[in-house]
Design a protein around this motif. Structure first.
Motif, PDB file in Angstrom:
ATOM      1  N   LEU A  60     -45.807   0.593 -32.404  1.00 48.31           N
ATOM      2  CA  LEU A  60     -44.463   0.920 -31.924  1.00 48.31           C
ATOM      3  C   LEU A  60     -44.157   2.409 -31.992  1.00 48.31           C
ATOM      4  CD1 LEU A  60     -42.413  -1.979 -33.580  1.00 48.31           C
ATOM      5  CD2 LEU A  60     -43.047  -1.772 -31.172  1.00 48.31           C
ATOM      6  N   ASP A  61     -45.121   3.192 -32.421  1.00 50.22           N
ATOM      7  CA  ASP A  61     -44.865   4.616 -32.650  1.00 50.22           C
ATOM      8  C   ASP A  61     -44.392   5.321 -31.378  1.00 50.22           C
ATOM      9  OD1 ASP A  61     -45.326   6.777 -34.858  1.00 50.22           O
ATOM     10  OD2 ASP A  61     -46.119   7.662 -33.019  1.00 50.22           O
ATOM     11  N   LYS A  62     -45.045   5.050 -30.253  1.00 50.43           N
ATOM     12  CA  LYS A  62     -44.659   5.713 -29.002  1.00 50.43           C
ATOM     13  C   LYS A  62     -43.247   5.327 -28.576  1.00 50.43           C
ATOM     14  CE  LYS A  62     -49.253   6.470 -27.007  1.00 50.43           C
ATOM     15  NZ  LYS A  62     -50.148   6.187 -25.855  1.00 50.43           N
ATOM     16  N   GLY A  63     -42.909   4.048 -28.751  1.00 48.90           N
ATOM     17  CA  GLY A  63     -41.561   3.613 -28.406  1.00 48.90           C
ATOM     18  C   GLY A  63     -40.512   4.249 -29.300  1.00 48.90           C
ATOM     19  N   LEU A  64     -40.823   4.365 -30.579  1.00 46.11           N
ATOM     20  CA  LEU A  64     -39.887   4.983 -31.517  1.00 46.11           C
ATOM     21  C   LEU A  64     -39.702   6.468 -31.233  1.00 46.11           C
ATOM     22  CD1 LEU A  64     -41.066   3.248 -34.819  1.00 46.11           C
ATOM     23  CD2 LEU A  64     -38.895   2.879 -33.654  1.00 46.11           C
ATOM     24  N   ASN A  65     -40.747   7.108 -30.697  1.00 44.49           N
ATOM     25  CA  ASN A  65     -40.658   8.539 -30.383  1.00 44.49           C
ATOM     26  C   ASN A  65     -39.569   8.841 -29.363  1.00 44.49           C
ATOM     27  OD1 ASN A  65     -42.703   9.163 -32.135  1.00 44.49           O
ATOM     28  ND2 ASN A  65     -44.295   9.293 -30.581  1.00 44.49           N
ATOM     29  N   LYS A  66     -39.268   7.871 -28.496  1.00 42.03           N
ATOM     30  CA  LYS A  66     -38.225   8.076 -27.491  1.00 42.03           C
ATOM     31  C   LYS A  66     -36.838   8.187 -28.116  1.00 42.03           C
ATOM     32  CE  LYS A  66     -40.812   5.662 -23.864  1.00 42.03           C
ATOM     33  NZ  LYS A  66     -40.816   4.523 -22.910  1.00 42.03           N
ATOM     34  N   PHE A  67     -36.729   7.708 -29.349  1.00 42.96           N
ATOM     35  CA  PHE A  67     -35.453   7.770 -30.058  1.00 42.96           C
ATOM     36  C   PHE A  67     -35.500   8.769 -31.211  1.00 42.96           C
ATOM     37  CE2 PHE A  67     -36.144   3.423 -28.467  1.00 42.96           C
ATOM     38  CZ  PHE A  67     -35.144   3.387 -27.513  1.00 42.96           C
ATOM     39  N   SER A  71     -43.311   5.918 -36.749  1.00 42.79           N
ATOM     40  CA  SER A  71     -43.656   4.775 -37.597  1.00 42.79           C
ATOM     41  C   SER A  71     -43.240   4.998 -39.049  1.00 42.79           C
ATOM     42  CB  SER A  71     -45.163   4.505 -37.523  1.00 42.79           C
ATOM     43  OG  SER A  71     -45.895   5.670 -37.875  1.00 42.79           O
ATOM     44  N   ASN A  72     -43.061   6.254 -39.444  1.00 42.98           N
ATOM     45  CA  ASN A  72     -42.668   6.556 -40.827  1.00 42.98           C
ATOM     46  C   ASN A  72     -41.258   6.066 -41.152  1.00 42.98           C
ATOM     47  OD1 ASN A  72     -45.105   7.933 -41.279  1.00 42.98           O
ATOM     48  ND2 ASN A  72     -44.270   9.817 -40.419  1.00 42.98           N
ATOM     49  N   LEU A  91     -35.303   6.951 -47.259  1.00 43.95           N
ATOM     50  CA  LEU A  91     -35.496   7.985 -46.231  1.00 43.95           C
ATOM     51  C   LEU A  91     -35.786   9.359 -46.826  1.00 43.95           C
ATOM     52  CD1 LEU A  91     -32.902   7.391 -43.373  1.00 43.95           C
ATOM     53  CD2 LEU A  91     -35.377   7.537 -43.164  1.00 43.95           C
ATOM     54  N   GLN A  92     -35.429   9.551 -48.080  1.00 47.29           N
ATOM     55  CA  GLN A  92     -35.684  10.857 -48.699  1.00 47.29           C
ATOM     56  C   GLN A  92     -37.176  11.138 -48.813  1.00 47.29           C
ATOM     57  OE1 GLN A  92     -32.971  12.679 -48.927  1.00 47.29           O
ATOM     58  NE2 GLN A  92     -31.932  10.809 -48.264  1.00 47.29           N
ATOM     59  N   LEU A  93     -38.002  10.082 -48.702  1.00 47.24           N
ATOM     60  CA  LEU A  93     -39.452  10.264 -48.750  1.00 47.24           C
ATOM     61  C   LEU A  93     -40.016  10.712 -47.404  1.00 47.24           C
ATOM     62  CD1 LEU A  93     -40.346   7.034 -50.780  1.00 47.24           C
ATOM     63  CD2 LEU A  93     -40.039   9.358 -51.657  1.00 47.24           C
ATOM     64  N   THR A  94     -39.189  10.635 -46.351  1.00 53.62           N
ATOM     65  CA  THR A  94     -39.627  11.065 -45.024  1.00 53.62           C
ATOM     66  C   THR A  94     -39.643  12.590 -44.962  1.00 53.62           C
ATOM     67  OG1 THR A  94     -38.643   9.082 -44.040  1.00 53.62           O
ATOM     68  CG2 THR A  94     -39.176  10.891 -42.550  1.00 53.62           C
ATOM     69  N   GLU A  95     -40.803  13.143 -44.674  1.00 51.75           N
ATOM     70  CA  GLU A  95     -40.954  14.599 -44.714  1.00 51.75           C
ATOM     71  C   GLU A  95     -40.261  15.293 -43.548  1.00 51.75           C
ATOM     72  OE1 GLU A  95     -45.097  15.402 -44.930  1.00 51.75           O
ATOM     73  OE2 GLU A  95     -45.367  14.437 -46.885  1.00 51.75           O
ATOM     74  N   ASN A  96     -40.308  14.667 -42.373  1.00 47.08           N
ATOM     75  CA  ASN A  96     -39.732  15.295 -41.184  1.00 47.08           C
ATOM     76  C   ASN A  96     -38.206  15.250 -41.252  1.00 47.08           C
ATOM     77  OD1 ASN A  96     -38.694  15.323 -38.258  1.00 47.08           O
ATOM     78  ND2 ASN A  96     -40.835  15.921 -38.013  1.00 47.08           N
ATOM     79  N   PRO A 155     -33.179  19.272 -31.714  1.00 45.15           N
ATOM     80  CA  PRO A 155     -34.388  19.906 -31.171  1.00 45.15           C
ATOM     81  C   PRO A 155     -35.633  19.514 -31.965  1.00 45.15           C
ATOM     82  CG  PRO A 155     -33.111  21.487 -32.449  1.00 45.15           C
ATOM     83  CD  PRO A 155     -32.284  20.244 -32.355  1.00 45.15           C
ATOM     84  N   GLY A 156     -36.767  19.524 -31.267  1.00 38.98           N
ATOM     85  CA  GLY A 156     -38.025  19.196 -31.930  1.00 38.98           C
ATOM     86  C   GLY A 156     -38.581  17.883 -31.419  1.00 38.98           C
ATOM     87  N   SER A 157     -39.640  17.421 -32.053  1.00 38.03           N
ATOM     88  CA  SER A 157     -40.279  16.165 -31.667  1.00 38.03           C
ATOM     89  C   SER A 157     -40.837  15.486 -32.904  1.00 38.03           C
ATOM     90  CB  SER A 157     -41.404  16.416 -30.652  1.00 38.03           C
ATOM     91  OG  SER A 157     -42.381  17.283 -31.216  1.00 38.03           O
ATOM     92  N   SER A 158     -41.118  14.191 -32.764  1.00 40.16           N
ATOM     93  CA  SER A 158     -41.660  13.432 -33.887  1.00 40.16           C
ATOM     94  C   SER A 158     -43.141  13.729 -34.055  1.00 40.16           C
ATOM     95  CB  SER A 158     -41.457  11.933 -33.650  1.00 40.16           C
ATOM     96  OG  SER A 158     -40.082  11.640 -33.531  1.00 40.16           O
ATOM     97  N   PRO A 159     -43.635  13.771 -35.289  1.00 42.06           N
ATOM     98  CA  PRO A 159     -45.059  14.039 -35.507  1.00 42.06           C
ATOM     99  C   PRO A 159     -45.912  12.863 -35.054  1.00 42.06           C
ATOM    100  CG  PRO A 159     -44.013  13.442 -37.571  1.00 42.06           C
ATOM    101  CD  PRO A 159     -42.912  13.569 -36.551  1.00 42.06           C
ATOM    102  N   PRO A 160     -47.130  13.121 -34.583  1.00 41.86           N
ATOM    103  CA  PRO A 160     -48.015  12.031 -34.171  1.00 41.86           C
ATOM    104  C   PRO A 160     -48.477  11.231 -35.383  1.00 41.86           C
ATOM    105  CG  PRO A 160     -49.199  14.108 -34.166  1.00 41.86           C
ATOM    106  CD  PRO A 160     -47.763  14.435 -34.445  1.00 41.86           C
TER     107      PRO A 160
END
Length: 324
Positions: A60-67, A71-72, A91-96, A155-160
């Motif tokens: 689902l990573d590609k689908g989630l990238n649109k939002f 996957s993280n 969520l505090q563990l999410t680096e991005n 601004p920006g994008s989600s990491p692969p």
């Protein structure tokens, strides 16, 4: 003598009134909340133990990238259906930072916690299948459009995702876990959740009963009548529901359930209230987490966004349903 009688009446109202400790609280905790919370924990454990969640996250990573997500953030979003406060902490563990901000807004604005979801489901089921489908469509649409707009705004994008597809397939594969241990753990987790929830919920009900008995809720209702009665075409009692939701969302939803049982709301008004409660401001515990881990102004902006969205969508639904 009058004081003794008033105290006796107050105690009876606290125990057996509209928000009674011996009426609403046990019914809510054991008949409504416990079976659905157990099912939720069972599903969550099944997804984790079978590696299905990790497989789905990657696919689902590609689908989630649109939002603006990846996957993280899938697990925190799923945790939000259990407890938004816990999900915000995870969520505090999410680096991005960008992903974390978008997920925070979606969790606070769109995703209902398990207790609220249970009561909303019960309420919507009582209003009919058409309202149930409408509720699912409205919340799903708002989640998708909000995620899309937030992805555009930040601004920006989600990491692969880390690792290749081949590496991922070698590392994770579906394994059907043993159900009995999962069921035991689910029941244990549910009991722990109820033990943690029972005290604040009971205390909240006592406070609400006292406020209701003293007439303070009625005064608040009168103060907010122009908003709820004239603008949103809802009964005066709706004010108490949303005031309680600021403290704890399931308190507001439980109050709505009690008021609906008393025949104070029409089916259309129940539908509008459930949608608005889902979108309403984060509960006090969630705000504390946001206040602790984020900048103060960010927490306040999220709170105001949720408030405005809830009122705006409530008004739109009011117009569409042509409430008198």
């Amino acid at each position: 003598m009058n004081m003794t009688n008033n105290l006796h009446t107050l105690i009876l109202y606290i125990l057996y009134g509209d928000f009674g400790l011996l009426t609403i609280v046990p019914y809510f905790l054991f008949k409504i909340l416990f079976p659905i919370i157990t099912s939720f924990y069972l599903l969550q454990l099944f997804l984790l133990e079978s590696d299905l969640l990790k497989i789905l996250s990657f696919k689902l990573d590609k689908g989630l990238n649109k939002f603006g997500l990846s996957s993280n953030t899938l697990l925190p979003l799923l945790l939000g259906f259990g407890c938004v406060t816990v999900a915000l902490g995870t969520l505090q563990l999410t680096e991005n930072k960008r992903e974390r901000r978008i997920a925070q807004i979606l969790l606070c604005m769109i995703i209902p916690c398990s207790a609220q979801l249970v009561i909303n489901t019960v309420l919507i089921f009582q209003t009919g299948k058409s309202y149930l489908m409408a509720y699912i469509l409205v919340i799903s649409f708002l989640f998708l459009i909000s995620g899309y707009l937030l992805n555009r705004c930040f601004p920006g994008s989600s990491p692969p995702p880390k690792g290749s597809i081949q590496t991922y397939k070698r590392r994770y594969h579906f394994m059907f876990p043993k159900i009995w241990p999962l069921l035991c753990r689910s029941v244990g987790s549910s009991m722990a959740f109820l033990a943690e929830t029972a005290v604040p919920f009971a205390v909240g009900n006592v406070i609400v009963s006292i406020l209701s008995y003293c007439g303070l809720i009625h005064k608040l209702c009168m103060f907010t009548a122009p908003l709820f009665c004239n603008f949103l075409k809802l009964p005066e009692d709706a004010a108490a529901i949303f005031i309680l939701s600021i403290i704890k969302k399931d308190l507001g939803a439980a109050s709505l359930l009690a008021l609906f049982s008393n025949g104070n709301f029409t089916e259309a008004q129940i539908f509008i209230c459930t949608v608005m409660l889902t979108l309403f401001v984060p509960c006090l515990a969630s705000m504390i987490i946001l206040w602790k881990h984020e900048r103060k102004w960010i927490a306040m902006v999220i709170w105001i966004l949720c408030l405005l969205l809830s009122i705006m969508i409530g008004k739109v639904l009011c117009i569409l349903l042509i409430l008198p």
